[in-house]
Design a protein around this motif. Structure first.
Motif: not given
Length: 122
Positions: A7-10, A59-62, A12-19
Motif C-alpha cells: 500500500c501507499c501511505t504517508s 481508525l474509525l473503521n477499525c 508508518s502510523m497510517q500503514a499500521e492502521l491500514l494493515v
C-alpha cells in the motif's frame, strides 16, 4: 490465516492502521469465535482505546470492525516478537503491487523457519 498487501501511505502510523483494518476485515469474513489483536505500536493501541481520538477514517473503521468482532483483546507485542509480520511486510515491499491483497491460507515458505522459532518461544 493471514494476508500480505502493498500500500501507499504517508507514514508508518497510517500503514499500521491500514494493515489492522485489512486484518479486521478478514476476521469479520471468517467464522472465528474470538480473535486477539497484537501490535508493536503502543501509539496504535492507545488510538484504538481512546474514544476521543476519532479524526482518522481508517481508525474509525477499525473500531467499527472491532465492535462487529465483539471487542477483541488488544495487547502490545514487542517488535522482536513480531518477526513473521515484519518478514511479510518486507516481502510486500519487495514485490510491490499497489492495493493487491493476497489472502494466505498457509504461511509462505519464506516465513516457515521464523514461524517455527516463534511457536517455540525462541
Amino acid at each position: 490465516m493471514g494476508f500480505t498487501k502493498s500500500c501507499c501511505t504517508s507514514g508508518s502510523m497510517q500503514a499500521e492502521l491500514l494493515v489492522l483494518e485489512q486484518g479486521l476485515k478478514l476476521a469479520v469474513e471468517m467464522p472465528f469465535a474470538a480473535i486477539e489483536i497484537e501490535s508493536d505500536s503502543t501509539d496504535i493501541i492507545k488510538m484504538l482505546i481512546d474514544e476521543n481520538n476519532s479524526s482518522n477514517a481508517c481508525l474509525l473503521n477499525c473500531r467499527s470492525l472491532m465492535c462487529q468482532l465483539k471487542s477483541p483483546v488488544i495487547r502490545h507485542n514487542f517488535r522482536e516478537g513480531n518477526a513473521v509480520a515484519d518478514c511479510l511486510a518486507k516481502e510486500a515491499v519487495k514485490n510491490f503491487k499497489p492495493d493487491k491483497c493476497y489472502h494466505l491460507a498457509f504461511p509462505p515458505l519464506f516465513v516457515e523457519a521464523i514461524l517455527e522459532k516463534d511457536m517455540q518461544g525462541l
